[in-house]
Design an enzyme around this catalytic site. Structure first.
Site, short mmCIF file in Angstrom:
data_model
loop_
_atom_site.label_atom_id
_atom_site.label_comp_id
_atom_site.label_asym_id
_atom_site.label_seq_id
_atom_site.Cartn_x
_atom_site.Cartn_y
_atom_site.Cartn_z
N SER A 61 0.80 -1.24 0.00
CA SER A 61 0.00 0.00 0.00
C SER A 61 0.83 1.28 0.00
O SER A 61 0.25 2.36 -0.17
CB SER A 61 -0.95 0.01 1.20
OG SER A 61 -1.97 -0.93 0.99
N LYS A 64 0.34 3.40 -2.94
CA LYS A 64 -0.84 4.28 -3.08
C LYS A 64 -0.44 5.76 -3.04
O LYS A 64 -1.16 6.62 -3.56
CB LYS A 64 -1.85 3.96 -1.98
CG LYS A 64 -2.45 2.55 -2.09
CD LYS A 64 -3.28 2.16 -0.86
CE LYS A 64 -3.82 0.74 -0.96
NZ LYS A 64 -4.47 0.30 0.30
N TYR A 188 -4.25 -2.68 -10.06
CA TYR A 188 -4.04 -2.40 -8.63
C TYR A 188 -3.10 -3.44 -7.99
O TYR A 188 -2.20 -3.09 -7.22
CB TYR A 188 -5.40 -2.38 -7.93
CG TYR A 188 -5.34 -2.38 -6.43
CD1 TYR A 188 -4.92 -1.25 -5.73
CD2 TYR A 188 -5.69 -3.52 -5.69
CE1 TYR A 188 -4.85 -1.25 -4.35
CE2 TYR A 188 -5.62 -3.52 -4.31
CZ TYR A 188 -5.20 -2.39 -3.65
OH TYR A 188 -5.12 -2.40 -2.28
N TYR A 240 -4.52 3.84 8.16
CA TYR A 240 -5.92 3.37 8.31
C TYR A 240 -6.47 3.69 9.70
O TYR A 240 -6.32 4.83 10.17
CB TYR A 240 -6.01 1.85 8.03
CG TYR A 240 -5.14 1.42 6.89
CD1 TYR A 240 -5.41 1.88 5.60
CD2 TYR A 240 -4.02 0.61 7.08
CE1 TYR A 240 -4.59 1.52 4.54
CE2 TYR A 240 -3.20 0.24 6.02
CZ TYR A 240 -3.49 0.69 4.77
OH TYR A 240 -2.69 0.34 3.73
N VAL A 258 1.28 -3.82 3.74
CA VAL A 258 1.26 -5.13 4.41
C VAL A 258 2.51 -5.97 4.12
O VAL A 258 2.65 -7.06 4.67
CB VAL A 258 0.00 -5.99 4.12
CG1 VAL A 258 -1.22 -5.42 4.79
CG2 VAL A 258 -0.22 -6.20 2.65
N1 LIG Z 1 -2.56 -2.52 3.45
C1 LIG Z 1 -2.08 -3.02 2.33
O1 LIG Z 1 -0.88 -2.94 2.06
C2 LIG Z 1 -3.06 -3.77 1.48
C3 LIG Z 1 -2.62 -3.91 0.06
C4 LIG Z 1 -2.98 -5.24 -0.50
N2 LIG Z 1 -2.46 -5.32 -1.83
C5 LIG Z 1 -4.47 -5.45 -0.48
O2 LIG Z 1 -5.11 -5.02 -1.38
O3 LIG Z 1 -5.02 -6.04 0.39
#
Ligand SMILES: NC(=O)CC[C@H](N)C(=O)O
Length: 306
Positions: A61, A64, A188, A240, A258
């Protein structure tokens, strides 16, 4: 600085409680949780790193931040039609708010918001073209042509896509997505599968630490206003439903993934990347956040002072 990064690395190597690696993406479950890396790139052009700072990992993420930057570049404030900019207070993969809020995700850093940003930057193009554009942008800000998408990680996520597919279909039902859901998801998942080391990531974040200018090349990536706004979103939403906790403990704009990485921006000073694969219950790097907390306590680099 070098000594401080080494001290942090040594101290965290003693930790036995290292969190849990993400296992809902099988490819990530295979990563050794004992690895740790930290890297700092300063606006003056200095570089410091310790531990496994040159080892590539799945940035997940954190990517992003880069697609948000691209989205603002392409659509300007038009991006905010289909994505909000408020913290969600819910987990990164939550669907609940979408139903009450007309399918408009709260912010670009939760999964739903990032999927909406991907749809916005596709602009009628094929996933391959959007991904090529993303890769050249990230290579440009990192000044490193060797960056790549880890296709195995992307495939692993595609094979376990149900949760993200639900978010995408739900948004599409509200008219929030223009493109075919599988194409948006494929894009994505590849975005999330970008492999980068702490050294590369710290370099990539430098433009956010210096009012939008890439250092030391002095090339402008975004306006000062846009850099400030991206930083504010990272501060409010980058972790988050643990963004408040991260602000409380670290006090820097930060974005987690993650894969166990965190990119943190100290405006006017530098860009920091940490990596420790074990996660806390919110899906954020357990020791990564602790390393950043130790760093700001020693340097006073938090945006809120010492
Ligand atoms: N928090 C994350 O890094 C989530 C990204 C992961 N690719 C997902 O879509 O679940």
């Amino acid at each position: 600085m070098q000594q401080l990064l080494e001290e942090i690395t040594q101290q965290l190597a003693l930790e036995t409680e290292r969190g849990k690696v993400a296992d809902y993406i099988p490819q990530l479950a295979e990563v050794d949780p004992h690895q740790f890396g930290i890297s700092l790139a300063t606006v003056e052009g200095e570089r410091f790193s310790a531990g496994a700072a040159a080892t590539p990992f799945s940035i997940q993420s954190i990517s992003k931040v880069f697609t948000l930057t691209m989205g603002l570049g392409k659509l300007g404030d038009g991006l905010w039609t289909n994505v909000g900019r408020e913290p969600s207070g819910d987990p990164f993969n939550s669907i609940v708010q979408l139903e009450h809020e007309n399918g408009k995700p709260r912010n670009p850093f939760i999964n739903a918001g990032a999927i909406a940003v991907v749809d916005a930057i596709m602009m009628g193009h094929e996933p391959r073209e959007t991904l090529a554009e993303l890769l050249s942008f990230v290579r440009y800000i990192t000044d490193d042509q060797s960056l790549y998408f880890d296709h195995q990680v992307a495939a692993s996520e595609m094979a376990h896509k149900d949760r993200n597919a639900s978010l995408a279909h739900f948004m599409k039902a509200f008219g929030r997505l223009r493109h075919d859901v599988d194409k948006v998801l494929g894009t994505y998942f590849h975005q999330c599968a970008l492999a980068m080391s702490c050294d590369q990531l710290a370099h990539a974040g430098l433009f956010l630490a210096s009012d939008g200018v890439n250092r030391p090349s002095n090339l402008r990536v975004v306006s000062p206003q846009r850099a400030r706004r991206i930083n504010s979103l990272m501060m409010m939403c980058g972790h988050y439903d643990a963004s408040g906790e991260f602000a409380f403990r670290v006090g820097l704009p930060g974005k987690s993934g993650v894969g166990g990485g965190i990119l943190a921006i100290a405006p006017g000073r530098g860009s920091l990347a940490v990596w420790s694969p074990g996660l806390d219950e919110y899906g954020n790097s357990l020791l990564g956040a602790r390393a950043l907390e130790m760093f700001v306590q020693r340097t006073g680099w938090s945006v809120f002072g010492h």
